[in-house]
Write a protein that holds these residues in place. Structure first.
Motif, PDB file in Angstrom:
ATOM      1  N   ARG A 232      -0.589   0.176 -10.402  1.00 53.03           N
ATOM      2  CA  ARG A 232      -0.533  -1.165  -9.816  1.00 53.03           C
ATOM      3  C   ARG A 232       0.062  -2.159 -10.821  1.00 53.03           C
ATOM      4  NH1 ARG A 232      -5.208  -1.340  -8.051  1.00 53.03           N
ATOM      5  NH2 ARG A 232      -4.929  -1.335  -5.781  1.00 53.03           N
ATOM      6  N   LYS A 233      -0.318  -2.050 -12.065  1.00 51.18           N
ATOM      7  CA  LYS A 233       0.209  -2.953 -13.089  1.00 51.18           C
ATOM      8  C   LYS A 233       1.717  -2.752 -13.278  1.00 51.18           C
ATOM      9  CE  LYS A 233      -4.087  -3.365 -15.751  1.00 51.18           C
ATOM     10  NZ  LYS A 233      -4.774  -3.025 -17.026  1.00 51.18           N
TER      11      LYS A 233
ATOM     12  N   ARG B 254       3.483  -4.228 -10.216  1.00 53.24           N
ATOM     13  CA  ARG B 254       3.390  -5.692 -10.268  1.00 53.24           C
ATOM     14  C   ARG B 254       4.416  -6.250 -11.254  1.00 53.24           C
ATOM     15  NH1 ARG B 254       0.882  -9.882 -13.108  1.00 53.24           N
ATOM     16  NH2 ARG B 254      -0.034 -11.522 -11.774  1.00 53.24           N
TER      17      ARG B 254
ATOM     18  N   LEU C  29       2.092   1.811  -3.567  1.00 52.37           N
ATOM     19  CA  LEU C  29       1.006   2.233  -4.458  1.00 52.37           C
ATOM     20  C   LEU C  29       0.579   3.671  -4.184  1.00 52.37           C
ATOM     21  CD1 LEU C  29      -1.166  -1.016  -4.490  1.00 52.37           C
ATOM     22  CD2 LEU C  29       0.089  -0.048  -6.418  1.00 52.37           C
TER      23      LEU C  29
ATOM     24  N   ARG D  98       0.818  -1.218   0.000  1.00 54.26           N
ATOM     25  CA  ARG D  98       0.000   0.000   0.000  1.00 54.26           C
ATOM     26  C   ARG D  98       0.851   1.266   0.000  1.00 54.26           C
ATOM     27  NH1 ARG D  98      -4.870  -1.377   4.301  1.00 54.26           N
ATOM     28  NH2 ARG D  98      -5.939  -2.951   3.031  1.00 54.26           N
TER      29      ARG D  98
ATOM     30  N   ASP E 201      -4.955   1.916 -11.272  1.00 47.84           N
ATOM     31  CA  ASP E 201      -4.843   0.590 -11.886  1.00 47.84           C
ATOM     32  C   ASP E 201      -3.573   0.472 -12.721  1.00 47.84           C
ATOM     33  OD1 ASP E 201      -7.181  -0.301 -10.754  1.00 47.84           O
ATOM     34  OD2 ASP E 201      -8.435   0.285 -12.469  1.00 47.84           O
TER      35      ASP E 201
ATOM     36  N   LEU F 295      -0.087  -6.627  -3.389  1.00 51.69           N
ATOM     37  CA  LEU F 295      -0.744  -5.459  -4.001  1.00 51.69           C
ATOM     38  C   LEU F 295      -2.269  -5.556  -3.936  1.00 51.69           C
ATOM     39  CD1 LEU F 295       1.508  -5.094  -7.164  1.00 51.69           C
ATOM     40  CD2 LEU F 295       1.748  -3.982  -4.933  1.00 51.69           C
TER      41      LEU F 295
ATOM     42  N   THR G   7      -4.251  -7.390  -5.549  1.00 49.99           N
ATOM     43  CA  THR G   7      -4.810  -7.400  -6.900  1.00 49.99           C
ATOM     44  C   THR G   7      -5.907  -8.448  -6.982  1.00 49.99           C
ATOM     45  OG1 THR G   7      -2.667  -6.759  -7.770  1.00 49.99           O
ATOM     46  CG2 THR G   7      -4.267  -7.637  -9.343  1.00 49.99           C
TER      47      THR G   7
END
Length: 394
Positions: free
Chosen positions: A165-166, A169, A112, A109, A162, A391, A393
């Motif tokens: 996050r990608k 990741r 992010l 977190r 989003d 994450l 996800t």
């Protein structure tokens, strides 16, 4: 006159005869039981074999009665625990994902949140790098991940949650390296079982890991023999015995202080005789700084190899130890050619980055992770499931 005298003489003679006969008859002996005891006289106070007699208040209810001997009853051994059927290994890490996410969410977190902020200046990127280092990713990897993210964010110019996050990741997966072979080799080769040695320092959970690994193998349909080669602690053999009984696995053990190499050798022999698919050898915990103990570990491996090849040497590391765990890994890798890492207590730390650092330093994959104290909380390591848990996800 003469007649009267004769009668008197005869009477006197008869009287004398009867009296003499009475004197000759012996007195009847009175037995000890018929003697009237003297009240209150202690035993042995007078006369040989004098009998002690209790006072009336002591004698009340104290009549000795010979009780019949109780029949000898053979102890009944406790019933063997029921054999359990553990769940298969497939999907274990996914099932434990919530627990993993809970321990790692500060790490994920925080990254992010920073990456999605409106302003990504130099201070922000330094903070991102610091978070990675704090999570035991390692300085080199932390710098590389930060620079990679910085370049991609600049090129894409995005702040969408989003998209961020990608990007994160993708960077984390690249450094965990999903292409490494993480399978634990537990399949027999010919008539020989696969042999797995479990090594590590004291207190990291080696015996528990050996027992849980046996459950994973049995859950996948395999058969196991456990070798209790930690002969320095009687409790370790008892603990392994319990793990074995729960899944129906044979356990080879010897008296405390026995030669660990001989236990390992006998375990492999038993595995061959029983046609088991896997032999797991639990070794004693040892300090990585003690040369003698480390040499002994090498001896165990050499002795086992006289009977069958060693397919896996799994080094158990406590994920909460961070950098110290990495130092341990280096020494063990030099002695016994470690083939895989087991990270225990992953649910108790936010320093999951140790996975990246250990693999980078040793070139050895993390193969198993422990996520709790339950019997089925050991799971094969899946990089994608791990990153997704960090994450959160979906």
């Amino acid at each position: 006159m003469d007649y009267t005298i004769v009668v008197i003489v005869i009477f006197i003679v008869a009287l004398v005869a009867v009296g003499g006969a009475l004197l000759v008859v012996p007195r009847r002996q009175v037995g000890p039981a018929e003697k009237k005891p003297e009240v209150g006289r202690p035993e042995g106070s007078s006369g040989e074999g004098a009998t002690a007699v209790l006072e009336p208040e002591e004698a009340e209810g104290a009549t000795a009665v010979a009780e019949p001997e109780a029949p000898v009853v053979e102890p009944v051994p406790p019933p063997a625990p029921p054999i359990e059927m553990p769940p298969p290994s497939a999907g274990r890490l996914v099932r434990l994902r919530a627990r993993l996410a809970q321990s790692q969410n500060v790490f994920g977190r925080s990254l992010l949140s920073l990456l999605a902020s409106d302003r990504l200046d130099e201070d922000t990127w330094e903070e991102i790098e610091e978070i990675l280092i704090t999570a035991d990713v390692g300085v080199t990897s932390a710098t590389q991940i930060t620079e990679g993210l910085r370049t991609r964010v600049r090129v894409l110019g995005t702040r969408d949650a989003d998209e961020v996050r990608k990007l994160l990741r993708s960077e984390l997966l690249a450094h965990i390296n999903p292409d490494l072979d993480r399978s634990v080799r537990t399949e027999p080769h010919g008539d020989r079982p696969a042999v797995v040695m479990v090594v590590g320092v004291n207190g990291v959970g080696k015996t528990t890991t050996a027992g849980k690994l046996a459950r994973v193998i049995v859950g996948d349909g395999g058969s196991v023999v456990l070798g209790a080669a930690d002969t320095f602690r009687a409790a370790a053999a008892e603990q392994l015995q319990t793990w074995g009984e729960r899944v129906g696995a044979s356990v080879v053990r010897k008296e405390e202080g026995a030669d660990p190499a001989s236990v390992a050798f006998d375990a492999v022999t038993r595995g061959i005789e029983e046609g088991a698919g896997t032999v797991i050898v639990d070794t004693a915990g040892r300090l990585h700084t003690k040369t003698g103990l480390m040499d002994e570990l090498g001896k165990v491996k050499r002795v086992v190899e006289k009977k069958s090849q060693v397919d896996e040497v799994l080094l158990v590391l406590d994920a909460t130890t961070g950098q110290n765990g990495l130092r341990q890994a280096r020494v063990f890798a030099e002695v016994v050619n470690v083939t895989g890492i087991v990270l225990t207590k992953m649910d108790g730390t936010a320093k999951g980055g140790i996975i990246i650092q250990v693999q980078r330093e040793l070139g050895v994959p993390v193969k198993l992770v422990g996520l709790g104290e339950g019997p089925d909380d050991l799971a094969p390591f899946d990089p994608e499931a791990f990153v997704d848990a960090i994450l959160e996800t979906p």
